[in-house]
Write an enzyme that holds these catalytic residues in place. Structure first.
Site, PDB file in Angstrom:
ATOM      1  N   ARG A 313       0.865  -1.439   0.031  1.00 34.16           N
ATOM      2  CA  ARG A 313      -0.106  -0.121  -0.103  1.00 34.16           C
ATOM      3  C   ARG A 313       1.023   1.135   0.058  1.00 34.16           C
ATOM      4  O   ARG A 313       0.526   2.296  -0.660  1.00 34.16           O
ATOM      5  CB  ARG A 313      -0.925   0.001   1.156  1.00 34.16           C
ATOM      6  N   HIS A 457      -6.182  -0.512  -6.862  1.00 36.65           N
ATOM      7  CA  HIS A 457      -5.387  -1.981  -6.064  1.00 36.65           C
ATOM      8  C   HIS A 457      -4.966  -1.695  -4.761  1.00 36.65           C
ATOM      9  O   HIS A 457      -4.599  -0.428  -4.609  1.00 36.65           O
ATOM     10  CB  HIS A 457      -4.365  -2.439  -7.234  1.00 36.65           C
ATOM     11  N   GLU A 458      -4.481  -2.671  -4.201  1.00 36.54           N
ATOM     12  CA  GLU A 458      -3.944  -2.839  -2.959  1.00 36.54           C
ATOM     13  C   GLU A 458      -5.056  -2.148  -1.891  1.00 36.54           C
ATOM     14  O   GLU A 458      -4.758  -1.511  -0.838  1.00 36.54           O
ATOM     15  CB  GLU A 458      -2.842  -2.167  -2.650  1.00 36.54           C
ATOM     16  N   GLY A 459      -6.479  -2.338  -2.269  1.00 34.90           N
ATOM     17  CA  GLY A 459      -7.407  -1.777  -1.278  1.00 34.90           C
ATOM     18  C   GLY A 459      -8.000  -0.614  -1.944  1.00 34.90           C
ATOM     19  O   GLY A 459      -7.136   0.382  -1.930  1.00 34.90           O
ATOM     20  N   GLN A 464      -9.848   1.488   2.248  1.00 29.58           N
ATOM     21  CA  GLN A 464      -9.006   2.371   3.236  1.00 29.58           C
ATOM     22  C   GLN A 464      -9.528   3.333   3.928  1.00 29.58           C
ATOM     23  O   GLN A 464      -9.436   3.465   5.148  1.00 29.58           O
ATOM     24  CB  GLN A 464      -7.996   3.080   2.328  1.00 29.58           C
TER      25      GLN A 464
END
Length: 606
Positions: A313, A457-459, A464
């Site tokens: 992240r 991407h990555e949350g 978040q």
């Protein structure tokens, strides 16, 4: 425009990175060795990455039925990066690393992301190996992590599935013990995996000898059925090619098959894949399923994977930041050279006067200042987070614990804020170029396309936001929030002592008070559904306040020499306070009153 002067200022004038060499772990380093690393990475990025950024965008990965084909430039860049030692730069000497401060490693990697974020695919390999150093067995570290650090192997993370993107509790990939003696395998308890994974970056290529997939899957519970929810998830090493305990390839292909390449808006230089595990295309050792080795304890997979996810992240935030700065540098160069229009005089435009460069127009300056404030502020935030990692590694017990908690609170911001606002910087870069910005004659359209992924991407932003408001600001009874508030108060005190920064100090004091009041009001009713209904506006306001703090802290370290660089940074800081920070009032208003406009609207109303 060179990135180096900005990095030097942030590293040495602001973060005092050379003082890290006073710590035992970094005792063999100095500013001289830090500069040598930066010089090397800047050169490799300039020679091996930047010239091919457009090439890898236009020559997308393709599958010929046997293998994925990438441009030769991608392989050359990958090898140059591995040979530089940057894959293991921050690792122990015993691991073949340089024991470089993570702050310096993060700064050095910025050159590659600036030159071509689409080629710069080593970040997942590092994260994969770092996870194994923490959670893997000694044999797994030696066989997989060390060969990732030396560049022989690359790594991925396999979480999402076609039917379960961010909803990991719905993961359907299964793992069953491989025979009665599965626990005797020296590489770890051996399982057979079946299932499908989607959106796997660098999931198939020929850039390295092997690919180490870290795969989330569910193993049977006591009743023989998978445990529902995330509690049942375990983590497995699933190599593309099987290896022995010395890391040598055995010549056997594991049953991991490419099902397809995803064709993307941006990041086209990196393969993005759908992988099938255990479908039978590559039968291995006479049994069905891909061979995987358990990492850590059963049912602890998600906890282990978060080590890699949090690292990824921050890496996403840095990539977004550098794309924003790349667009800013291109827009600045264009604005300095593009003549158009005439200045507004008292009597209006003089048509007979020569045209001026567009940088002389106030609105173009506004767009450039916005880009500068977003990009340079975001880079400072990412380096600050990297500095917290160094404190975790080398500080005393209390300092390390506080740094870890601060990093927990700041990670959703470090990922999401640059992803939103450096994307906006790229949009403004296109606007500065006018119609030309919308064409492929200039690079800014590619920067925008590449950056659009980073909000996903990555949350995603929504994930978040819920992590921040739902968990991070409340963890340990709000201790992380209190620590962040104490850092803000220190900066405010320093700034208030300087008459030129007194107005900003007062504005930051007021902004933080608004954040705290909204946080308390959101949870006053104790209803998570209503409190989190406006988590994204909360994330935006929190992020803007954090960036205002970072900018003010940076301003406190600026030399009073009247240089153009100092003048420009002060102007960017003031722009952020006058044009951006006031936005938080509207965002926090809906948070504080738990506005239910979105929550209560029935589906039919759309």
């Amino acid at each position: 425009m060179s990135l180096r002067p900005l990095l030097d200022f942030l590293l040495y004038d602001w973060l005092q990175a050379e003082k890290l060499a006073e710590r035992p772990r970094y005792a063999e380093h100095s500013r001289e060795t830090f500069d040598a690393v930066l010089d090397t990475c800047e050169r490799i990025a300039r020679e091996k990455y930047a010239p091919f950024n457009r090439l890898v965008d236009t020559e997308e990965p393709r599958f010929d039925g046997e293998k994925v084909i990438l441009p030769a430039a991608t392989l050359a860049a990958s090898r140059a990066y591995a040979e530089s030692g940057m894959l293991s730069a921050a690792q122990d000497y015993d691991e073949g690393g340089m024991q470089l401060p993570f702050t310096v490693e993060a700064a050095a990697n910025a050159f590659f992301a600036l030159a071509s974020v689409s080629i710069n695919s080593a970040l997942l390999t590092k994260g994969n190996a770092n996870l194994l150093l923490v959670h893997g067995s000694p044999v797994q570290k030696a066989v997989f992590a060390r060969n990732e650090f030396n560049g022989r192997f690359s790594g991925t993370m396999c979480l999402s599935e076609p039917q379960a993107g961010s909803s990991l509790s719905d993961v359907a990939t299964r793992a069953v013990p491989d025979g009665d003696g599965f626990e005797a395998d020296p590489l770890g308890p051996r399982f057979r995996l079946t299932g499908n994974k989607m959106w796997i970056s660098s999931g198939e290529h020929e850039l390295n000898e092997n690919i180490v997939h870290l795969v989330l899957a569910k193993i049977p519970g006591p009743d023989g059925k998978p445990i529902p929810g995330t509690r049942g998830i375990s983590l497995f090493i699933v190599p593309k090619k099987l290896v022995d305990t010395e890391g040598r390839l055995t010549g056997e292909r594991n049953d991991v098959a490419l099902a397809g390449l995803n064709h993307k808006l941006g990041w086209r230089g990196t393969t993005n894949t759908l992988l099938n595990f255990g479908e039978g295309r590559y039968p291995v050792r006479g049994s069905a399923g891909a061979i995987g080795y358990l990492v850590g304890e059963p049912h602890e997979g998600l906890r282990c994977m978060f080590h890699m996810m949090n690292e990824a992240r921050i890496a996403v935030g840095t990539s977004a930041t550098m794309l924003g700065l790349a667009g800013y540098y291109a827009a600045l160069d264009y604005a300095k050279n593009r003549p158009q229009g005439r200045p507004q005089g008292k009597a209006g435009k003089d048509a007979a006067a020569p045209q001026v460069r567009i940088i002389e127009h106030a609105d173009v300056k506004r767009m450039l200042l916005a880009q500068k404030s977003y990009g340079e502020g975001a880079l400072a935030l990412e380096l600050y987070c990297a500095r917290l990692v160094d404190v975790q590694r080398t500080g005393g017990a209390q300092a390390a614990a506080e740094a870890g908690l601060l990093l927990e609170v700041l990670t959703p911001i470090a990922k999401s804020w640059p992803s939103e606002w450096c994307l906006e910087a790229n949009s403004l870069a296109i606007q500065v170029h006018g119609g030309y910005g919308y064409t492929r004659d200039f690079p800014v359209e590619q920067y925008w396309r590449d950056n659009r992924l980073n909000m996903i991407h990555e949350g995603t932003h929504g994930i978040q936001a819920m992590d921040l408001l739902g968990r991070k600001v409340r963890m340990e009874e709000g201790r992380g929030l209190q620590l962040l508030g104490a850092r803000l108060e220190q900066t405010i005190a320093r700034a208030a002592a300087q008459p030129a920064l007194a107005d900003e100090a007062a504005a930051l004091t007021d902004a933080w008070a608004q954040v705290l009041q909204a946080t308390q009001a959101a949870w006053a009713g104790g209803e998570p559904e209503r409190a989190l209904a406006n988590a994204v506006p909360y994330l935006q306001a929190f992020g803007h306040t954090v960036l205002a703090w970072i900018w003010l802290d940076v301003a406190c370290s600026m030399p009073a020499d009247g240089s153009a660089a100092a003048q420009g940074r002060l102007a960017a800081m003031r722009f952020f306070y006058r044009y951006e920070l006031p936005r938080i009032g509207a965002w926090l208003a809906v948070v504080a009153r738990c506005d239910s406009t979105c929550l209560d609207l029935p589906e039919e109303a759309f």
